[in-house]
Design a protein around this motif. Structure first.
Motif, PDB file in Angstrom:
ATOM      1  N   SER A  27       0.830  -1.204   0.000  1.00  0.00           N
ATOM      2  CA  SER A  27       0.000   0.000   0.000  1.00  0.00           C
ATOM      3  C   SER A  27       0.865   1.255   0.000  1.00  0.00           C
ATOM      4  N   GLU A  28       1.838   1.286   0.878  1.00  0.00           N
ATOM      5  CA  GLU A  28       2.738   2.436   0.958  1.00  0.00           C
ATOM      6  C   GLU A  28       3.537   2.599  -0.328  1.00  0.00           C
ATOM      7  N   LEU A  29       4.059   1.493  -0.845  1.00  0.00           N
ATOM      8  CA  LEU A  29       4.865   1.558  -2.060  1.00  0.00           C
ATOM      9  C   LEU A  29       4.040   1.980  -3.269  1.00  0.00           C
ATOM     10  N   LEU A  30       2.773   1.568  -3.301  1.00  0.00           N
ATOM     11  CA  LEU A  30       1.895   1.967  -4.399  1.00  0.00           C
ATOM     12  C   LEU A  30       1.702   3.484  -4.400  1.00  0.00           C
ATOM     13  N   VAL A  31       1.385   4.048  -3.240  1.00  0.00           N
ATOM     14  CA  VAL A  31       1.181   5.498  -3.169  1.00  0.00           C
ATOM     15  C   VAL A  31       2.478   6.227  -3.489  1.00  0.00           C
ATOM     16  N   ASP A  32       3.610   5.705  -3.004  1.00  0.00           N
ATOM     17  CA  ASP A  32       4.910   6.315  -3.328  1.00  0.00           C
ATOM     18  C   ASP A  32       5.112   6.384  -4.841  1.00  0.00           C
ATOM     19  N   ALA A  33       4.801   5.298  -5.522  1.00  0.00           N
ATOM     20  CA  ALA A  33       4.992   5.238  -6.972  1.00  0.00           C
ATOM     21  C   ALA A  33       4.073   6.207  -7.695  1.00  0.00           C
ATOM     22  N   VAL A  34       2.820   6.267  -7.263  1.00  0.00           N
ATOM     23  CA  VAL A  34       1.859   7.176  -7.893  1.00  0.00           C
ATOM     24  C   VAL A  34       2.289   8.622  -7.699  1.00  0.00           C
ATOM     25  N   GLU A  35       2.678   8.968  -6.481  1.00  0.00           N
ATOM     26  CA  GLU A  35       3.032  10.365  -6.218  1.00  0.00           C
ATOM     27  C   GLU A  35       4.327  10.752  -6.919  1.00  0.00           C
ATOM     28  N   SER A  36       5.225   9.808  -7.068  1.00  0.00           N
ATOM     29  CA  SER A  36       6.463  10.091  -7.786  1.00  0.00           C
ATOM     30  C   SER A  36       6.189  10.356  -9.270  1.00  0.00           C
ATOM     31  N   ALA A  37       5.240   9.627  -9.834  1.00  0.00           N
ATOM     32  CA  ALA A  37       4.971   9.741 -11.265  1.00  0.00           C
ATOM     33  C   ALA A  37       3.965  10.832 -11.613  1.00  0.00           C
ATOM     34  N   LEU A  38       2.939  11.005 -10.759  1.00  0.00           N
ATOM     35  CA  LEU A  38       1.821  11.879 -11.127  1.00  0.00           C
ATOM     36  C   LEU A  38       1.631  13.074 -10.202  1.00  0.00           C
ATOM     37  N   GLY A  39       2.082  12.965  -8.957  1.00  0.00           N
ATOM     38  CA  GLY A  39       1.864  14.034  -7.994  1.00  0.00           C
ATOM     39  C   GLY A  39       1.074  13.538  -6.799  1.00  0.00           C
ATOM     40  N   PRO A  40       0.861  14.409  -5.805  1.00  0.00           N
ATOM     41  CA  PRO A  40       0.185  14.017  -4.570  1.00  0.00           C
ATOM     42  C   PRO A  40      -1.223  13.472  -4.816  1.00  0.00           C
ATOM     43  N   VAL A  41      -1.577  12.431  -4.084  1.00  0.00           N
ATOM     44  CA  VAL A  41      -2.899  11.821  -4.212  1.00  0.00           C
ATOM     45  C   VAL A  41      -3.916  12.633  -3.410  1.00  0.00           C
ATOM     46  N   ASP A  42      -4.878  13.227  -4.101  1.00  0.00           N
ATOM     47  CA  ASP A  42      -5.954  13.971  -3.451  1.00  0.00           C
ATOM     48  C   ASP A  42      -7.236  13.162  -3.356  1.00  0.00           C
ATOM     49  N   VAL A  43      -7.356  12.132  -4.192  1.00  0.00           N
ATOM     50  CA  VAL A  43      -8.560  11.298  -4.217  1.00  0.00           C
ATOM     51  C   VAL A  43      -8.128   9.837  -4.152  1.00  0.00           C
ATOM     52  N   LEU A  44      -8.601   9.136  -3.133  1.00  0.00           N
ATOM     53  CA  LEU A  44      -8.338   7.696  -3.002  1.00  0.00           C
ATOM     54  C   LEU A  44      -9.656   6.951  -3.118  1.00  0.00           C
ATOM     55  N   VAL A  45      -9.758   6.100  -4.121  1.00  0.00           N
ATOM     56  CA  VAL A  45     -10.911   5.212  -4.257  1.00  0.00           C
ATOM     57  C   VAL A  45     -10.395   3.795  -4.070  1.00  0.00           C
ATOM     58  N   SER A  46     -10.622   3.268  -2.890  1.00  0.00           N
ATOM     59  CA  SER A  46     -10.145   1.926  -2.547  1.00  0.00           C
ATOM     60  C   SER A  46     -11.208   0.925  -2.990  1.00  0.00           C
ATOM     61  N   ASN A  47     -11.039   0.422  -4.186  1.00  0.00           N
ATOM     62  CA  ASN A  47     -12.064  -0.392  -4.833  1.00  0.00           C
ATOM     63  C   ASN A  47     -11.703  -1.869  -4.896  1.00  0.00           C
ATOM     64  N   HIS A  48     -10.418  -2.203  -4.733  1.00  0.00           N
ATOM     65  CA  HIS A  48     -10.001  -3.606  -4.858  1.00  0.00           C
ATOM     66  C   HIS A  48     -10.730  -4.474  -3.834  1.00  0.00           C
TER      67      HIS A  48
END
Length: 242
Positions: A69-90
């Motif tokens: 979970s932590e590594l996923l958010v790290d990867a997203v923020e590194s590539a796209l920017g800070p996560v403002d919307v989290l939809v936990s759908n899995h």
């Protein structure tokens, strides 16, 4: 409100997840398509969004692994920017009666369906607080209200999401963060239908299965609304009035 904001959707390669990604992209969000092992499907959703003029990228993560979970958010923020919307759908669903669920099945279901959403929220909330804006939406199930028919492990994990929603919402509302849950039932084009679609639709007052796009429509309405928080909303064609 959502335009230009980075939105992470876990389970983004599934039926509901893909509809959520498309709907967020239509709102102008930058979409991070989280997936476990269906890379081609995730990639096709990204391509579809980009072809329509949007921005998206896909990110693999096995959310059974605690650090994922932590590594996923790290990867997203590194590539796209800070996560403002989290939809936990899995989600993970394996049908079993109460006497068939062993410790392994229980722990796996709770880890994927409940622990991972918590860890994702725990990771993104500090940044949301700093920016004064955040939207967290957990995709649950009416099984969290009724027990359902998938199994006790599944029902417990979804009911746990409801408790987590209420706990978090009351503690982050002043920072401009809303936390809600959406609890659909019997949605077509998903991997979690617990029986024959023809039979199941006869049990629904509206007379048909729900569509992933209808789940996405409700999700967008909830994410847009800054005054809606600490709510669990069922979307089930009238099966369980409340």
């Amino acid at each position: 409100m959502l335009s230009g904001r980075v939105a992470l959707v876990t389970g983004g390669s599934g039926g509901i997840g893909a509809a959520l990604c498309r709907a967020l992209a239509a709102e102008g969000a930058i979409v991070a398509v989280g997936y476990r092992d269906r890379s081609e499907l995730a990639g096709s959703i990204v391509q579809e969004i980009e072809d329509a003029g949007g921005r998206a990228a896909s990110f693999p993560a096995d959310l059974l692994v605690p650090r994922a979970s932590e590594l996923l958010v790290d990867a997203v923020e590194s590539a796209l920017g800070p996560v403002d919307v989290l939809v936990s759908n899995h989600g993970h669903a394996h049908r079993a009666s109460f006497d068939e669920v062993d410790v392994g099945a229980w722990d796996e279901t709770l880890a994927i369906n409940l622990r991972a959403p918590f860890l994702l929220a725990q990771r993104v909330i500090p940044g949301m607080k700093d920016r004064g804006f955040g939207r967290i939406l957990f995709v649950s199930s009416v099984a969290g209200f009724t027990g359902g028919i998938v199994g006790p492990h599944y029902a417990a994990s979804k009911a746990g999401l409801h408790g987590l929603t209420h706990f978090l919402a009351s503690r982050v509302a002043e920072a401009g963060i809303t936390v809600n849950a959406l609890a659909p039932a019997l949605i077509e084009h998903t991997d979690m239908l617990p029986g024959d679609p023809g039979y199941l639709q006869r049990t629904i007052p509206v007379g048909r299965l729900g569509q992933p796009s209808e789940v996405a429509d409700m999700a967008i309405a909830m994410l847009r609304n800054a005054y809606l928080t600490s709510k669990v909303i069922a979307l089930d064609g009238g099966m369980h009035p409340r």
